[in-house]
Design a protein around this motif. Sequence first.
Motif, mmCIF file in Angstrom:
data_model
loop_
_atom_site.group_PDB
_atom_site.id
_atom_site.type_symbol
_atom_site.label_atom_id
_atom_site.label_comp_id
_atom_site.label_asym_id
_atom_site.label_seq_id
_atom_site.Cartn_x
_atom_site.Cartn_y
_atom_site.Cartn_z
ATOM 1 N N PRO A 1 0.811 -1.215 0.000
ATOM 2 C CA PRO A 1 0.000 0.000 0.000
ATOM 3 C C PRO A 1 0.850 1.273 0.000
ATOM 4 C CG PRO A 1 -0.012 -1.021 2.162
ATOM 5 C CD PRO A 1 0.811 -1.881 1.269
ATOM 6 N N PHE A 2 1.066 1.839 -1.158
ATOM 7 C CA PHE A 2 1.761 3.113 -1.294
ATOM 8 C C PHE A 2 0.730 4.192 -1.551
ATOM 9 C CE2 PHE A 2 5.283 0.323 -2.451
ATOM 10 C CZ PHE A 2 6.366 0.937 -1.852
ATOM 11 N N LYS A 3 0.963 5.364 -0.958
ATOM 12 C CA LYS A 3 0.089 6.514 -1.194
ATOM 13 C C LYS A 3 0.926 7.773 -1.296
ATOM 14 C CE LYS A 3 -4.006 4.635 0.985
ATOM 15 N NZ LYS A 3 -5.006 4.786 2.024
ATOM 16 N N SER A 4 0.376 8.732 -1.993
ATOM 17 C CA SER A 4 0.956 10.063 -2.081
ATOM 18 C C SER A 4 0.092 10.981 -1.209
ATOM 19 C CB SER A 4 0.927 10.516 -3.541
ATOM 20 O OG SER A 4 1.150 11.893 -3.641
ATOM 21 N N TYR A 5 0.737 11.696 -0.280
ATOM 22 C CA TYR A 5 0.018 12.596 0.620
ATOM 23 C C TYR A 5 0.437 14.038 0.384
ATOM 24 C CZ TYR A 5 -1.560 8.810 3.719
ATOM 25 O OH TYR A 5 -2.164 7.706 4.245
ATOM 26 N N GLN A 6 -0.526 14.941 0.355
ATOM 27 C CA GLN A 6 -0.236 16.367 0.352
ATOM 28 C C GLN A 6 0.294 16.712 1.736
ATOM 29 O OE1 GLN A 6 -3.392 18.977 -1.019
ATOM 30 N NE2 GLN A 6 -2.962 20.327 0.702
ATOM 31 N N ILE A 7 1.393 17.470 1.811
ATOM 32 C CA ILE A 7 1.945 17.814 3.119
ATOM 33 C C ILE A 7 1.883 19.308 3.357
ATOM 34 C CG2 ILE A 7 3.490 15.825 3.158
ATOM 35 C CD1 ILE A 7 5.773 18.019 2.847
ATOM 36 N N THR A 8 1.671 19.636 4.625
ATOM 37 C CA THR A 8 1.665 21.019 5.072
ATOM 38 C C THR A 8 2.416 21.065 6.394
ATOM 39 O OG1 THR A 8 -0.544 21.278 4.125
ATOM 40 C CG2 THR A 8 0.194 22.998 5.641
ATOM 41 N N PRO A 9 3.440 21.940 6.528
ATOM 42 C CA PRO A 9 4.132 22.047 7.815
ATOM 43 C C PRO A 9 3.147 22.475 8.907
ATOM 44 C CG PRO A 9 5.379 23.159 6.098
ATOM 45 C CD PRO A 9 4.038 22.804 5.506
ATOM 46 N N ASP A 10 3.274 21.871 10.084
ATOM 47 C CA ASP A 10 2.432 22.214 11.233
ATOM 48 C C ASP A 10 3.325 22.860 12.282
ATOM 49 O OD1 ASP A 10 -0.034 22.130 12.806
ATOM 50 O OD2 ASP A 10 1.046 20.641 14.031
ATOM 51 N N SER A 11 3.296 24.201 12.355
ATOM 52 C CA SER A 11 4.198 24.923 13.250
ATOM 53 C C SER A 11 3.921 24.628 14.726
ATOM 54 C CB SER A 11 4.122 26.434 12.988
ATOM 55 O OG SER A 11 2.786 26.880 13.129
ATOM 56 N N ALA A 12 2.694 24.313 15.080
ATOM 57 C CA ALA A 12 2.359 24.046 16.477
ATOM 58 C C ALA A 12 3.067 22.795 17.001
ATOM 59 C CB ALA A 12 0.851 23.897 16.636
ATOM 60 N N PRO B 1 -4.845 11.675 0.641
ATOM 61 C CA PRO B 1 -4.063 10.546 0.119
ATOM 62 C C PRO B 1 -4.543 10.090 -1.252
ATOM 63 C CG PRO B 1 -5.559 9.794 1.834
ATOM 64 C CD PRO B 1 -5.679 11.293 1.778
ATOM 65 N N GLN B 2 -3.591 9.764 -2.109
ATOM 66 C CA GLN B 2 -3.862 9.222 -3.436
ATOM 67 C C GLN B 2 -3.063 7.936 -3.578
ATOM 68 O OE1 GLN B 2 -5.946 10.657 -5.781
ATOM 69 N NE2 GLN B 2 -6.457 12.078 -4.155
#
Length: 170
Positions: free
Chosen positions: A2-13, A22-23
Amino acid sequence: MPFKSYQITPDSASGGFLLEAPQPLVFSGKHGLIARHIRRLQPDSEGSAWTLHEDDIADLLIPPPTTTRWLVFAQQDGDSSSELRLSRLLRIRGFSDAQTELLFTFSPLAVHTIDGDPARLLAHEPTHGREWNEELALNGGLSNLDGPWTWCDRALNIGATVMKPSLSVS
């Protein structure tokens, strides 16, 4: 796998990264990411050994991503109630002839779901740079472009055997 591509966003908190949207990723098959990459190679100029880094792999996605994405491998031991372990795919090294041998390099992620939603994850990368490798092979390659491109055994698995030297008595 199971491989997926995830959109990432830095979480400063938290100092981590939000993994969302996920795709699924497909590396095998005639239209899989590896077959598409091999068909782009020029055997005379580039040879049969190659390396794909994370950004190179993302460039093979259709449609190409418009945001930063991580390629992630999911692993779960035992039943569905066991802990989900994710690893970020960093690079693939390959050698292609009649079959394509692959060495996937991963970095484990510490992951927690957000509000119990498996499609929204908070991930942290290891601070000490751990990596692990997995060897795989596909039965298609530069000299076998019409192959089925399914997962198969590697032609030579020399590293899996440790032999005790024989002693000769004179």
